[in-house]
Design an enzyme around this catalytic site. Structure first.
Site, PDB file in Angstrom:
ATOM      1  N   CYS A 161       5.581  -0.985  14.919  1.00  0.00           N
ATOM      2  CA  CYS A 161       4.462  -0.588  14.049  1.00  0.00           C
ATOM      3  C   CYS A 161       3.254  -0.187  14.881  1.00  0.00           C
ATOM      4  O   CYS A 161       2.785  -0.965  15.711  1.00  0.00           O
ATOM      5  CB  CYS A 161       4.104  -1.747  13.124  1.00  0.00           C
ATOM      6  SG  CYS A 161       2.502  -1.544  12.314  1.00  0.00           S
ATOM      7  N   CYS A 181       0.166  -2.760  14.463  1.00  0.00           N
ATOM      8  CA  CYS A 181       0.205  -4.173  14.842  1.00  0.00           C
ATOM      9  C   CYS A 181      -0.584  -4.408  16.141  1.00  0.00           C
ATOM     10  O   CYS A 181      -0.672  -3.526  16.999  1.00  0.00           O
ATOM     11  CB  CYS A 181       1.658  -4.632  15.028  1.00  0.00           C
ATOM     12  SG  CYS A 181       2.440  -5.188  13.496  1.00  0.00           S
ATOM     13  N   HIS A 197       1.429  -8.182   9.914  1.00  0.00           N
ATOM     14  CA  HIS A 197       2.156  -7.028   9.383  1.00  0.00           C
ATOM     15  C   HIS A 197       2.742  -7.282   7.992  1.00  0.00           C
ATOM     16  O   HIS A 197       2.903  -6.352   7.189  1.00  0.00           O
ATOM     17  CB  HIS A 197       3.296  -6.679  10.351  1.00  0.00           C
ATOM     18  CG  HIS A 197       4.042  -5.427  10.009  1.00  0.00           C
ATOM     19  ND1 HIS A 197       3.576  -4.175  10.336  1.00  0.00           N
ATOM     20  CD2 HIS A 197       5.223  -5.228   9.362  1.00  0.00           C
ATOM     21  CE1 HIS A 197       4.442  -3.252   9.912  1.00  0.00           C
ATOM     22  NE2 HIS A 197       5.453  -3.863   9.323  1.00  0.00           N
ATOM     23  N   ASN A 203      -4.276   3.863   0.419  1.00  0.00           N
ATOM     24  CA  ASN A 203      -3.034   4.314  -0.201  1.00  0.00           C
ATOM     25  C   ASN A 203      -2.019   3.218   0.026  1.00  0.00           C
ATOM     26  O   ASN A 203      -1.667   2.944   1.173  1.00  0.00           O
ATOM     27  CB  ASN A 203      -2.527   5.611   0.441  1.00  0.00           C
ATOM     28  CG  ASN A 203      -3.441   6.787   0.162  1.00  0.00           C
ATOM     29  OD1 ASN A 203      -4.044   6.889  -0.901  1.00  0.00           O
ATOM     30  ND2 ASN A 203      -3.564   7.691   1.132  1.00  0.00           N
ATOM     31  N   SER A 257       2.381   5.868   4.992  1.00  0.00           N
ATOM     32  CA  SER A 257       3.476   6.010   5.936  1.00  0.00           C
ATOM     33  C   SER A 257       3.720   4.745   6.753  1.00  0.00           C
ATOM     34  O   SER A 257       4.585   4.716   7.607  1.00  0.00           O
ATOM     35  CB  SER A 257       3.217   7.212   6.857  1.00  0.00           C
ATOM     36  OG  SER A 257       1.892   7.231   7.314  1.00  0.00           O
ATOM     37  N   HIS A 259       2.046  -1.738   7.161  1.00  0.00           N
ATOM     38  CA  HIS A 259       1.033  -2.661   7.688  1.00  0.00           C
ATOM     39  C   HIS A 259      -0.206  -2.572   6.798  1.00  0.00           C
ATOM     40  O   HIS A 259      -0.648  -1.475   6.478  1.00  0.00           O
ATOM     41  CB  HIS A 259       0.681  -2.283   9.136  1.00  0.00           C
ATOM     42  CG  HIS A 259      -0.085  -3.362   9.839  1.00  0.00           C
ATOM     43  ND1 HIS A 259       0.472  -4.163  10.804  1.00  0.00           N
ATOM     44  CD2 HIS A 259      -1.369  -3.789   9.698  1.00  0.00           C
ATOM     45  CE1 HIS A 259      -0.434  -5.031  11.228  1.00  0.00           C
ATOM     46  NE2 HIS A 259      -1.560  -4.826  10.566  1.00  0.00           N
ATOM     47  N   HIS A 278      -3.415  -1.773   5.484  1.00  0.00           N
ATOM     48  CA  HIS A 278      -4.535  -0.986   6.020  1.00  0.00           C
ATOM     49  C   HIS A 278      -5.065  -0.009   4.986  1.00  0.00           C
ATOM     50  O   HIS A 278      -4.391   0.326   4.019  1.00  0.00           O
ATOM     51  CB  HIS A 278      -4.087  -0.198   7.269  1.00  0.00           C
ATOM     52  CG  HIS A 278      -3.222   0.985   6.955  1.00  0.00           C
ATOM     53  ND1 HIS A 278      -1.904   0.866   6.551  1.00  0.00           N
ATOM     54  CD2 HIS A 278      -3.476   2.319   6.959  1.00  0.00           C
ATOM     55  CE1 HIS A 278      -1.383   2.058   6.335  1.00  0.00           C
ATOM     56  NE2 HIS A 278      -2.318   2.973   6.574  1.00  0.00           N
ATOM     57  N   GLN A 332      -8.195   3.437   4.712  1.00  0.00           N
ATOM     58  CA  GLN A 332      -8.796   4.511   5.492  1.00  0.00           C
ATOM     59  C   GLN A 332     -10.231   4.737   5.065  1.00  0.00           C
ATOM     60  O   GLN A 332     -10.635   4.346   3.966  1.00  0.00           O
ATOM     61  CB  GLN A 332      -8.019   5.812   5.295  1.00  0.00           C
ATOM     62  CG  GLN A 332      -6.572   5.776   5.737  1.00  0.00           C
ATOM     63  CD  GLN A 332      -5.967   7.182   5.799  1.00  0.00           C
ATOM     64  OE1 GLN A 332      -6.533   8.101   6.392  1.00  0.00           O
ATOM     65  NE2 GLN A 332      -4.821   7.350   5.178  1.00  0.00           N
TER      66      GLN A 332
HETATM   67  O1  LIG Z   1      -3.456   9.864   6.492  1.00  0.00           O
HETATM   68  P1  LIG Z   1      -2.069   9.521   6.022  1.00  0.00           P
HETATM   69  O2  LIG Z   1      -1.958   8.106   5.533  1.00  0.00           O
HETATM   70  O3  LIG Z   1      -1.004   9.887   6.993  1.00  0.00           O
HETATM   71  O4  LIG Z   1      -1.836  10.489   4.749  1.00  0.00           O
HETATM   72  C1  LIG Z   1      -1.938  10.142   3.401  1.00  0.00           C
HETATM   73  O5  LIG Z   1      -3.292  10.010   2.971  1.00  0.00           O
HETATM   74  C2  LIG Z   1      -4.094  11.196   3.045  1.00  0.00           C
HETATM   75  C3  LIG Z   1      -5.450  10.898   2.441  1.00  0.00           C
HETATM   76  O6  LIG Z   1      -5.366  10.468   1.104  1.00  0.00           O
HETATM   77  C4  LIG Z   1      -3.422  12.375   2.328  1.00  0.00           C
HETATM   78  O7  LIG Z   1      -4.148  13.559   2.593  1.00  0.00           O
HETATM   79  C5  LIG Z   1      -1.974  12.566   2.791  1.00  0.00           C
HETATM   80  O8  LIG Z   1      -1.364  13.568   1.995  1.00  0.00           O
HETATM   81  C6  LIG Z   1      -1.225  11.238   2.634  1.00  0.00           C
HETATM   82  O9  LIG Z   1       0.106  11.371   3.074  1.00  0.00           O
END
Ligand SMILES: O=P(O)(O)O[C@H]1O[C@H](CO)[C@@H](O)[C@H](O)[C@H]1O
Ligand SMILES: O=P(O)(O)O[C@H]1O[C@H](CO)[C@@H](O)[C@H](O)[C@H]1O
Lengths: 346, 346
Positions: free
Chosen positions: A51, A54, A113, A153, A161, A164, A166, A168
């Site tokens: 990961c 981590c 994790h 997300n 993706s 873990h 997290h 943004q």
């Molecule tokens: O930045 P990540 O996690 O790879 O990407 C994810 O979040 C982003 C922000 O919402 C989006 O634009 C991407 O389409 C999504 O896959």
């Protein structure tokens, strides 16, 4: 005209965006023959050597994560926004563009994790809240950063993706569309009523008690009257605050408590690690005053009927506007009836 | 300021909705570790006894489909909108709702279960165009029907629950949000310039020749400058028309030709039955005149890199605004370079 319209097709008005959503409560009996998702709630180890989030692991850029014990933030290795872009506009007839400047960061909620917000201790969620506050203040005070979007997300179905825990933060020069929409409606109401649009709405919700999912002294979590996603939730402070920087220590804890309680309910709904996108809407950091604003955090979860059947926001929704089947009140009742104890710990 | 901003993060302005989209062209090299979709392009039989859209089969309501040979339409068995709802509003402080009235129909494009638009004969697609025209006129002339939304959800990834070639039409009393947004910008431009906003833009595109994918005497298909979805396309008539009812026979055929050519390119892109939601935006059927409007059909396909990796419109996109990685010009070039012959027939 005193029909109770809640059991027939109707539209509800979102006071914050000025947009309508279509509600078709009679349609909940529709059979589902379409796509189902995999329930991707795997048993996770507390540390995963593969990961890139981590502690101690090396990321694809070659950078090595410190052996962090508390929430850890770093600049996104694949940032959608860059801070050193030039400021420029480009206009060619009806084709109009301008450069965007920004900073994208990743916020690891915990070194462990295997966790998610509902499985974290309240005091550790409080540390996440403190981290959001710190980042909002630090990013927001940088030159050319006029808006700071904090979001998470959660789950593969939401494009996440890495499991873990997290979130943004994308911070940028321009004010995003969704914020501009809300600013307009906050402002119009404030100018007319010298009062907060969301604050007044929350008073109504606190009296009606119909759509409240969790509540404590400082916060309330409701299914908004105009909810779009089946189990959409809005968390808002009871006090009129413009941004999370105004939270005092007690309020930080109260916020963490609400976050934990709400996400436990979510996991219990379909006995799965409940996917969603969440985000905080608060005032721009452009230095202007926005006394009309009332910050809030929203959760947009895609699941509709089970851990594997989601609501598709497609054709009609893309070309006309959002549509939902269950009413906000039905969703609220379902969530209210769920246990406060996480299903994995029952 | 004459930077070429197309290779750095920038925002582009959508002249029709007044909203911006964020473009991060430097980010196309990002590795993908997230969710992948199943490539659900199965070999299909021309008739499926279990399909509720095939000729002669019985639907879940007990109704039996006729043995149709041409496009066949019927009222959706699980309509989100009903025509016999009362007209009523409900206002309680900041909670505002009103009933919605409407008719939802299903349009089977062909009796042949195995087909999709790109695999259909041009003359059979022309029959679909004629059916859309007829439904737009018939539904639009009914009392309380002020807008007719024609759309198609194609592919399981787009919430389509049946692979039989079909689209939908949801018609309703109120004017949907997306139409209101566009009406506003069409009108403002018309009042100011006595000219069509989209018509003038198309002239620019026809001169620039950079984003055109397919073109014939009457129609052009372009990747709009402000495209949101990776391979988004807009088809528009070259003539200033407000709705599809104005198409003459020759134009109907030209529209069908463009539809076939474009959807073949789409299938060839990732050698899969390419998923999308498509929809026609045209004038309301409320009897008012909308000389400023220029109708168009848009395709919003979710795939980004392959038949199994899609673009997620999640966190940032939901809370701030849409974001894309490849530019409209890069997408256009990729589509331009694809064969005009369907990969299954090469
Ligand atoms: O930045 P990540 O996690 O790879 O990407 C994810 O979040 C982003 C922000 O919402 C989006 O634009 C991407 O389409 C999504 O896959
Ligand atoms: O009517 P269908 O095909 O069952 O349903 C599909 O299209 C509808 C209109 O875009 C959406 O509201 C649904 O979420 C989607 O699953």
């Amino acid at each position: 005209m005193s029909h109770d319209i809640n059991s027939i097709p109707h539209r509800r008005y979102n006071i914050l965006t000025g947009e309508w959503i279509l509600c078709s409560p009679h349609r909940t009996k529709r059979p589902w023959q379409g796509k189902t998702e995999k329930d991707t709630t795997p048993k996770k180890e507390t540390y995963d050597p593969g990961c890139y989030l981590c502690p101690g692991n090396t990321r694809s850029t070659g950078d090595k994560n410190p052996d962090y014990k508390e929430p850890y933030t770093f600049i996104n290795d694949f940032s959608a926004l860059l801070i050193d872009s030039p400021v420029a506009t480009q206009e060619n007839g009806l084709m109009k563009a301008e450069t965007e400047i920004g900073i994208c960061k990743v916020v690891c909620f915990s070194p462990d994790h295997s966790l998610t917000l509902p499985l974290m201790e309240e005091e550790d969620i409080t540390k996440v809240v403190k981290t959001w506050k710190k980042e909002y203040a630090e990013l927001g005070s940088q030159e050319n950063i006029n808006y700071v979007q904090i979001f998470e997300n959660k789950g593969a179905i939401m494009g996440c993706s890495n499991p873990h825990p997290h979130g943004q933060i994308w911070s940028q020069m321009s004010i995003p569309t969704e914020i501009e929409k809300k600013s307009k409606h906050f402002k119009e109401y404030w100018d007319k009523n010298q009062s907060s649009l969301l604050g007044d709405y929350l008073k109504q919700e606190l009296e009606a008690k119909e759509r409240i999912i969790v509540e404590n002294e400082h916060f309330v979590a409701i299914v908004p009257y105009w909810a779009v996603w089946p189990y959409e939730i809005m968390i808002a402070p009871k006090k009129h605050q413009q941004h999370i920087g105004q939270l005092n220590e007690e309020e930080e804890k109260a916020f963490a408590e609400i976050l934990k309680k709400l996400t436990i309910k979510y996991d219990n709904l379909f006995e799965t690690s409940f996917p969603y996108s969440s985000g905080i809407h608060q005032i721009p950091t452009d230095g202007a005053e926005y006394p009309e604003w009332h910050w809030h955090m929203s959760f947009y979860p895609p699941l509709l009927r089970s851990a594997t059947v989601k609501k598709f926001m497609v054709g009609y929704e893309m070309f006309a506007g959002p549509q939902r089947d269950i009413t906000a009140e039905q969703a609220a009742q379902t969530l209210q009836n769920l246990s406060d104890i996480h299903y994995l710990k029952q």
